[in-house]
Design a protein around this motif. Structure first.
Motif, short mmCIF file in Angstrom:
data_model
loop_
_atom_site.label_atom_id
_atom_site.label_comp_id
_atom_site.label_asym_id
_atom_site.label_seq_id
_atom_site.Cartn_x
_atom_site.Cartn_y
_atom_site.Cartn_z
N HIS A 11 72.31 31.09 6.12
CA HIS A 11 72.94 32.37 6.46
C HIS A 11 72.01 33.57 6.26
O HIS A 11 70.99 33.69 6.94
N THR A 12 72.35 34.50 5.34
CA THR A 12 71.61 35.77 5.28
C THR A 12 70.18 35.60 4.78
O THR A 12 69.36 36.50 4.99
N ASP A 57 76.71 36.35 -0.65
CA ASP A 57 76.67 35.18 0.23
C ASP A 57 76.73 33.88 -0.58
O ASP A 57 76.47 33.86 -1.79
#
Length: 271
Positions: free
Chosen positions: A101-102, A24
């Motif tokens: 994000h992740t 990521d």
């Protein structure tokens, strides 16, 4: 410390970047050379031209875009590419861009745990891929509901209500016929590779490929697909509350204004 740096530090406390997947691209991705005055943050799932216009019009200092708008190496930055043009316009207007994000998926109390709450209280939740250094954090979730579980129609209704969906979702049923759902494997966004082979009655995610769905059905799983960003967008008000709570941790954040984008929408509509 500048407002932008204070926002980055607050996001690090909310969703530490060390929890993100290795592939990521997270963190501060665009730092405006001359930041906007004031203390306004706009939250979005995706950076689109409409969201960029909204952030500029609102004179935001920071745009927190859940999905990284810069993911692979850029060989150029030009106005001919819509995403690159949005980044250039944001930088020119004094808007910095941060992407969690992740990291936000993986953290305890993050997006995947929020999805698990769709099924009501009383269930036991664990990570599908727990981080050794941080118990309770990691990729995906496996939810075990109290016996005898829930009928699939009840599951679908609860998920749609939790996600705020009034339109259709997609459901694949096991070849063996209907049964109650007691275990749910969960992954925000695109869950095909994460959920593959997991022993659960239901795979709950945003999207999976055709062949991933077929493989799950062949293993007698239910598959519930709600649209990639539909499994993420409902978390933005939760993130807003967490950021507002962070005001007490840093005087630079005191009095900040956090708003959820109105221009950010799921790109597909049912007809």
């Amino acid at each position: 410390m500048s407002f932008v740096k204070s926002v980055c530090a607050a996001m690090q406390r909310i969703a530490p970047l060390r929890l993100a997947e290795s592939w990521d691209n997270v963190g501060l991705l665009l730092e405006a050379p001359v930041p906007n005055p004031g203390k306004k943050i706009l939250l979005t799932i995706d950076l689109t031209p409409a969201v960029a216009h909204e952030a500029i019009a609102a004179r935001a200092g920071v745009l927190i875009a859940y999905h990284p708008p810069v993911f692979r190496a850029l060989r150029a930055l030009t106005l001919g590419d819509p995403l690159q043009a949005s980044l250039l316009r944001l930088a020119h207007a004094g808007v910095s861009v941060y992407a969690p994000h992740t990291a936000l998926d993986a953290v305890a109390g993050g997006v995947n745990d929020w999805l698990a709450r769709a099924f009501g209280p009383g269930g036991a939740v664990r990570c599908l891929q727990e981080k050794e250094e941080e118990p309770g954090a990691g990729a995906g979730r496996l939810l075990t509901l109290p016996g005898p579980g829930l009928p699939i129609a009840d599951v679908v209704a609860r998920v749609k209500r939790h996600l705020g969906l009034t339109g259709q979702v997609q459901l694949a049923t096991p070849y063996t016929g209907d049964r109650n759902v007691q275990t749910v494997a969960i992954c925000a966004g695109s869950g095909g590779s994460m959920l593959a082979g997991v022993d659960a009655d239901l795979y709950f995610t945003g999207e999976m490929s055709h062949h991933e769905v077929l493989a799950a059905r062949a293993m007698n799983r239910y598959v519930l697909l709600c649209g990639h960003t539909n499994t993420e967008r409902g978390y933005l008000p939760v993130l807003k509350a967490k950021l507002l709570d962070a005001q007490g941790e840093d005087p630079e954040l005191s009095g900040m204004d956090v708003q959820v984008s109105e221009a950010d929408k799921h790109p597909l509509v049912g007809l």
